[in-house]
Every structure is written in C-alpha cells, then in structure tokens.
Design a protein around this motif. Structure first.
Motif, PDB file in Angstrom:
ATOM      1  N   TYR A   1     -41.508 -59.095 120.805  1.00  0.00           N
ATOM      2  CA  TYR A   1     -40.889 -60.356 120.466  1.00  0.00           C
ATOM      3  C   TYR A   1     -40.141 -60.963 121.634  1.00  0.00           C
ATOM      4  CZ  TYR A   1     -36.072 -58.802 120.300  1.00  0.00           C
ATOM      5  OH  TYR A   1     -34.820 -58.355 120.640  1.00  0.00           O
ATOM      6  N   MET A   2     -39.729 -60.112 122.597  1.00  0.00           N
ATOM      7  CA  MET A   2     -38.942 -60.628 123.719  1.00  0.00           C
ATOM      8  C   MET A   2     -39.738 -61.667 124.499  1.00  0.00           C
ATOM      9  SD  MET A   2     -37.051 -57.102 124.795  1.00  0.00           S
ATOM     10  CE  MET A   2     -36.290 -57.723 126.254  1.00  0.00           C
ATOM     11  N   SER A   3     -41.009 -61.398 124.744  1.00  0.00           N
ATOM     12  CA  SER A   3     -41.811 -62.365 125.490  1.00  0.00           C
ATOM     13  C   SER A   3     -42.046 -63.617 124.655  1.00  0.00           C
ATOM     14  CB  SER A   3     -43.129 -61.745 125.941  1.00  0.00           C
ATOM     15  OG  SER A   3     -43.850 -61.264 124.825  1.00  0.00           O
ATOM     16  N   SER A   4     -42.244 -63.458 123.344  1.00  0.00           N
ATOM     17  CA  SER A   4     -42.464 -64.642 122.508  1.00  0.00           C
ATOM     18  C   SER A   4     -41.199 -65.482 122.398  1.00  0.00           C
ATOM     19  CB  SER A   4     -42.981 -64.252 121.114  1.00  0.00           C
ATOM     20  OG  SER A   4     -42.027 -63.488 120.414  1.00  0.00           O
ATOM     21  N   GLU A   5     -40.030 -64.842 122.355  1.00  0.00           N
ATOM     22  CA  GLU A   5     -38.759 -65.580 122.327  1.00  0.00           C
ATOM     23  C   GLU A   5     -38.560 -66.353 123.627  1.00  0.00           C
ATOM     24  OE1 GLU A   5     -36.301 -66.035 120.030  1.00  0.00           O
ATOM     25  OE2 GLU A   5     -37.426 -64.908 118.529  1.00  0.00           O
ATOM     26  N   ARG A   6     -38.875 -65.715 124.727  1.00  0.00           N
ATOM     27  CA  ARG A   6     -38.738 -66.386 126.029  1.00  0.00           C
ATOM     28  C   ARG A   6     -39.699 -67.567 126.140  1.00  0.00           C
ATOM     29  NH1 ARG A   6     -37.645 -60.840 128.714  1.00  0.00           N
ATOM     30  NH2 ARG A   6     -35.413 -61.017 129.079  1.00  0.00           N
ATOM     31  N   LYS A   7     -40.935 -67.372 125.673  1.00  0.00           N
ATOM     32  CA  LYS A   7     -41.926 -68.445 125.734  1.00  0.00           C
ATOM     33  C   LYS A   7     -41.512 -69.604 124.835  1.00  0.00           C
ATOM     34  CE  LYS A   7     -46.841 -69.474 125.004  1.00  0.00           C
ATOM     35  NZ  LYS A   7     -46.514 -70.861 124.902  1.00  0.00           N
ATOM     36  N   LEU A   8     -41.071 -69.302 123.632  1.00  0.00           N
ATOM     37  CA  LEU A   8     -40.635 -70.354 122.714  1.00  0.00           C
ATOM     38  C   LEU A   8     -39.484 -71.152 123.313  1.00  0.00           C
ATOM     39  CD1 LEU A   8     -40.757 -71.768 119.965  1.00  0.00           C
ATOM     40  CD2 LEU A   8     -39.253 -69.972 119.076  1.00  0.00           C
ATOM     41  N   ALA A   9     -38.506 -70.461 123.893  1.00  0.00           N
ATOM     42  CA  ALA A   9     -37.372 -71.142 124.526  1.00  0.00           C
ATOM     43  C   ALA A   9     -37.854 -72.040 125.656  1.00  0.00           C
ATOM     44  CB  ALA A   9     -36.357 -70.125 125.037  1.00  0.00           C
ATOM     45  N   ALA A  10     -38.765 -71.535 126.482  1.00  0.00           N
ATOM     46  CA  ALA A  10     -39.290 -72.329 127.601  1.00  0.00           C
ATOM     47  C   ALA A  10     -40.033 -73.556 127.079  1.00  0.00           C
ATOM     48  CB  ALA A  10     -40.210 -71.476 128.468  1.00  0.00           C
TER      49      ALA A  10
END
Length: 149
Positions: free
Chosen positions: A1-10
C-alpha cells in the motif's frame, strides 16, 4: 500500500503521507503521543495509543507517569493487534496500564489485505514473536505453579 499511497498523493498533487524511514515513523508517533498525552493530562478527553513498537510503548508509559495520568486510567489505554506484540501488551499490563487487543473481522477479501499490510509493516515485530512465545510460556508456567500451590 505504501507505493499506492505515494502514487495517489502524487496524482492528486499532494506530498506523500508515508514517512521515508521507519525511524521517521516512530518519531512522528512518539511526538504525537506526547502531544495527545499533554492535552488530556489536565483536560477532557482520552486517547488510545496503538503501537507495536516496544520503545514507543515505554516512552508513552513514562510520559503518562510524568504527567500524572497514571495507570489504569480512563483517560488513556494502549492497544495492539491481537497476536502481535504480546510482550509489549503483557509488559504494559503488568505495569498497571489498561491494554486492549483488537481483532479485525469481516469478509475474507476485506480482512486479509488489512492483515497482510499490518504484517508487512511490522516485520520486525513478527521476528520478535519467538520472544513473545517465550514470555507466554513463562507466564503460563507461573500461573500453573500459582494455582497448584
């Protein structure tokens, strides 16, 4: 989820809500715990401090004591996921603090991703599970001896 959270924020043009290191994560938790404990010490409200980090638990317990919040106080308690950080839960409970264990429930397709995420986040805690088993075994022996005598 960490990568998906970062991508969503970006994608939304926000800074990532994920800390860069586990050390940063623990520092943020400890700072927030201190802030919340100071707020409830002489005011209304309460707080549940949910951590699997032994050091964070020790720091929060010391801060609560320093502020006079005390033990078994309805203003604060600690919580951990059932089956994780048993040594921390046991230590805090033994020190007189209120400790809760929470257990997620629901459809498998909802619960399993959550549990896998928690396990991934807490790899170090899972490695300590042997220590947890050792402490539980020791406590079981103590209780059996106490009931026989």
């Amino acid at each position: 989820y960490m990568s998906s959270e970062r991508k969503l924020a970006a994608d939304l043009g926000y800074a990532s809500p994920i800390h860069n290191t586990i050390k940063d994560t623990h520092k943020c938790f400890n700072d927030c715990s201190n802030y919340m404990l100071e707020k409830i010490a002489n005011g209304p409200g309460g707080v549940v401090l949910a951590t699997h980090n032994i050091e964070s638990g020790k720091l929060a317990a010391a801060k609560a004591h320093e502020l006079g919040i005390g033990k078994v106080n309805h203003k604060m308690e600690f919580a951990q996921l059932y089956g994780m950080s048993e040594a921390l839960s046991f230590g805090l409970s033994n020190a007189g603090f209120q400790v809760s264990k929470y257990m997620p429930f629901g459809p498998v397709e909802t619960v399993m991703p959550y549990l896998l995420r928690r396990a991934e986040e807490n790899r170090g805690v899972l490695a300590a599970s042997g220590f947890d088993r050792q402490l539980m075994r020791k406590e079981l022996v103590r209780r059996v001896k106490a009931s026989v005598l």
